[in-house]
Design a protein around this motif. Structure first.
Motif, PDB file in Angstrom:
ATOM      1  N   THR A  32       0.846  -1.188   0.000  1.00 15.46           N
ATOM      2  CA  THR A  32       0.000   0.000   0.000  1.00 15.46           C
ATOM      3  C   THR A  32       0.880   1.236   0.000  1.00 15.46           C
ATOM      4  OG1 THR A  32      -1.686  -1.183   1.251  1.00 15.46           O
ATOM      5  CG2 THR A  32      -1.822   1.214   1.263  1.00 15.46           C
ATOM      6  N   VAL A  33       0.513   2.223  -0.811  1.00 17.99           N
ATOM      7  CA  VAL A  33       1.250   3.487  -0.828  1.00 17.99           C
ATOM      8  C   VAL A  33       0.935   4.208   0.481  1.00 17.99           C
ATOM      9  CG1 VAL A  33       1.631   5.661  -2.042  1.00 17.99           C
ATOM     10  CG2 VAL A  33       1.127   3.574  -3.344  1.00 17.99           C
ATOM     11  N   ALA A  34       1.906   4.173   1.408  1.00 17.13           N
ATOM     12  CA  ALA A  34       1.698   4.732   2.741  1.00 17.13           C
ATOM     13  C   ALA A  34       1.970   6.229   2.778  1.00 17.13           C
ATOM     14  CB  ALA A  34       2.595   4.017   3.750  1.00 17.13           C
ATOM     15  N   THR A  35       2.933   6.671   1.990  1.00 14.46           N
ATOM     16  CA  THR A  35       3.308   8.083   1.894  1.00 14.46           C
ATOM     17  C   THR A  35       3.556   8.378   0.430  1.00 14.46           C
ATOM     18  OG1 THR A  35       4.396   7.949   4.046  1.00 14.46           O
ATOM     19  CG2 THR A  35       4.959   9.832   2.678  1.00 14.46           C
ATOM     20  N   LEU A  36       3.109   9.545  -0.027  1.00 15.68           N
ATOM     21  CA  LEU A  36       3.286   9.884  -1.436  1.00 15.68           C
ATOM     22  C   LEU A  36       3.544  11.373  -1.590  1.00 15.68           C
ATOM     23  CD1 LEU A  36       3.165   8.923  -4.417  1.00 15.68           C
ATOM     24  CD2 LEU A  36       0.717   9.425  -4.364  1.00 15.68           C
ATOM     25  N   HIS A  37       4.692  11.697  -2.137  1.00 18.83           N
ATOM     26  CA  HIS A  37       5.070  13.054  -2.533  1.00 18.83           C
ATOM     27  C   HIS A  37       5.557  12.943  -3.971  1.00 18.83           C
ATOM     28  CE1 HIS A  37       4.961  14.365   1.661  1.00 18.83           C
ATOM     29  NE2 HIS A  37       5.661  13.282   1.960  1.00 18.83           N
ATOM     30  N   PRO A  38       5.614  14.035  -4.711  1.00 19.02           N
ATOM     31  CA  PRO A  38       6.132  13.919  -6.076  1.00 19.02           C
ATOM     32  C   PRO A  38       7.547  13.344  -6.135  1.00 19.02           C
ATOM     33  CG  PRO A  38       5.006  16.007  -5.796  1.00 19.02           C
ATOM     34  CD  PRO A  38       5.082  15.373  -4.427  1.00 19.02           C
ATOM     35  N   HIS A  39       8.389  13.662  -5.160  1.00 19.83           N
ATOM     36  CA  HIS A  39       9.800  13.264  -5.182  1.00 19.83           C
ATOM     37  C   HIS A  39      10.114  12.018  -4.351  1.00 19.83           C
ATOM     38  CE1 HIS A  39       9.339  15.448  -1.472  1.00 19.83           C
ATOM     39  NE2 HIS A  39      10.421  14.832  -1.042  1.00 19.83           N
ATOM     40  N   ALA A  40       9.138  11.494  -3.621  1.00 19.83           N
ATOM     41  CA  ALA A  40       9.409  10.362  -2.733  1.00 19.83           C
ATOM     42  C   ALA A  40       8.122   9.631  -2.407  1.00 19.83           C
ATOM     43  CB  ALA A  40      10.066  10.846  -1.439  1.00 19.83           C
ATOM     44  N   GLN A  96       9.521  21.303  -5.711  1.00 19.83           N
ATOM     45  CA  GLN A  96       8.085  21.484  -5.437  1.00 19.83           C
ATOM     46  C   GLN A  96       7.197  20.756  -6.441  1.00 19.83           C
ATOM     47  OE1 GLN A  96       8.012  25.810  -5.272  1.00 19.83           O
ATOM     48  NE2 GLN A  96       8.255  25.726  -3.047  1.00 19.83           N
ATOM     49  N   GLY A  97       7.614  19.542  -6.805  1.00 21.91           N
ATOM     50  CA  GLY A  97       6.799  18.712  -7.700  1.00 21.91           C
ATOM     51  C   GLY A  97       7.023  18.955  -9.168  1.00 21.91           C
ATOM     52  N   GLU A  98       7.773  19.987  -9.525  1.00 21.83           N
ATOM     53  CA  GLU A  98       7.987  20.291 -10.933  1.00 21.83           C
ATOM     54  C   GLU A  98       8.765  19.165 -11.605  1.00 21.83           C
ATOM     55  OE1 GLU A  98      10.203  23.656 -13.650  1.00 21.83           O
ATOM     56  OE2 GLU A  98       9.330  24.271 -11.735  1.00 21.83           O
ATOM     57  N   GLY A  99       8.218  18.639 -12.694  1.00 15.73           N
ATOM     58  CA  GLY A  99       8.862  17.570 -13.435  1.00 15.73           C
ATOM     59  C   GLY A  99       8.495  16.170 -12.971  1.00 15.73           C
ATOM     60  N   PHE A 100       7.659  16.069 -11.944  1.00 14.98           N
ATOM     61  CA  PHE A 100       7.223  14.777 -11.422  1.00 14.98           C
ATOM     62  C   PHE A 100       5.726  14.625 -11.677  1.00 14.98           C
ATOM     63  CE2 PHE A 100      10.883  16.097  -8.983  1.00 14.98           C
ATOM     64  CZ  PHE A 100      11.622  14.951  -8.798  1.00 14.98           C
ATOM     65  N   SER A 101       5.300  13.433 -12.116  1.00 16.25           N
ATOM     66  CA  SER A 101       3.881  13.163 -12.360  1.00 16.25           C
ATOM     67  C   SER A 101       3.485  11.903 -11.597  1.00 16.25           C
ATOM     68  CB  SER A 101       3.615  12.935 -13.851  1.00 16.25           C
ATOM     69  OG  SER A 101       4.006  14.058 -14.601  1.00 16.25           O
ATOM     70  N   LEU A 102       2.486  12.031 -10.737  1.00 15.58           N
ATOM     71  CA  LEU A 102       2.031  10.897  -9.935  1.00 15.58           C
ATOM     72  C   LEU A 102       1.072  10.019 -10.729  1.00 15.58           C
ATOM     73  CD1 LEU A 102       1.339  12.786  -6.586  1.00 15.58           C
ATOM     74  CD2 LEU A 102       3.395  11.561  -7.262  1.00 15.58           C
ATOM     75  N   HIS A 103       1.211   8.697 -10.563  1.00 11.37           N
ATOM     76  CA  HIS A 103       0.320   7.736 -11.219  1.00 11.37           C
ATOM     77  C   HIS A 103      -0.591   7.014 -10.234  1.00 11.37           C
ATOM     78  CE1 HIS A 103       2.376   8.276 -14.987  1.00 11.37           C
ATOM     79  NE2 HIS A 103       3.533   7.978 -14.432  1.00 11.37           N
ATOM     80  N   VAL A 104      -0.374   7.219  -8.932  1.00 14.18           N
ATOM     81  CA  VAL A 104      -1.166   6.555  -7.892  1.00 14.18           C
ATOM     82  C   VAL A 104      -1.553   7.595  -6.855  1.00 14.18           C
ATOM     83  CG1 VAL A 104      -0.012   4.324  -8.227  1.00 14.18           C
ATOM     84  CG2 VAL A 104       0.876   5.927  -6.517  1.00 14.18           C
ATOM     85  N   VAL A 105      -2.386   7.184  -5.909  1.00 14.61           N
ATOM     86  CA  VAL A 105      -2.762   8.047  -4.798  1.00 14.61           C
ATOM     87  C   VAL A 105      -2.373   7.356  -3.491  1.00 14.61           C
ATOM     88  CG1 VAL A 105      -4.656   9.181  -6.027  1.00 14.61           C
ATOM     89  CG2 VAL A 105      -5.116   7.113  -4.687  1.00 14.61           C
TER      90      VAL A 105
END
Length: 151
Positions: free
Chosen positions: A51-59, A82-91
């Protein structure tokens, strides 16, 4: 029980001690292996089923059903992007399978922004001697076994 932890990115393994951040280099958050990623935009994938326990764009942290959790940190000081250049695929809270894309990113863009693209993969709360890892300089593809965690 042994947990296989897979590489979230393609690249070359390096010892944690060579990560340009003392928190990771001194294994303050746990032991693990770092990967110097190949360049170009790519997906960082889940290192284990869980399970995705913690989610940030960079970690992100993925927690297994048995409570063991693995931290993947995409680059060093990349929180400053600050998330620039990162795209999340999950929540956060989503169940993922090892090898499933979690975040798209570009290590070359991280380097261009002045940060290290090195990716620490950390066995959170693990004790010394519970990981079996390849030596430095091993080539890995995203989804390849990176280390095993006994526990």
């Amino acid at each position: 029980m042994t947990l296989a932890v897979h590489s979230p990115v393609a690249g070359t393994t390096i010892p944690l001690g060579e990560v340009p951040d003392p928190v990771f280099a001194q294994a303050m958050v746990g032991p693990g292996v770092a990967v110097r990623p190949e360049g170009g935009r790519a997906d960082a994938v889940a290192p284990i089923d869980g399970t995705v326990a913690t989610l940030h764009p960079h970690a992100f942290v993925v927690a297994a059903d048995d409570g063991r959790a693995v931290l993947v940190h995409l680059g060093i000081d990349t929180v400053k992007q600050q998330g620039e250049g990162f795209s999340l695929h999950v929540v956060q809270g989503e169940s993922v399978r090892a090898g499933q894309p979690v975040v798209s990113w570009d290590p070359d863009a991280v380097t261009a922004a002045g940060y290290s693209p090195v990716v620490p993969v950390i066995a959170l709360d693990a004790t010394d001697g519970t990981l079996t890892a390849p030596g430095p300089g091993a080539a890995v593809s995203a989804g390849d076994e990176l280390f095993t965690w006994s526990g």
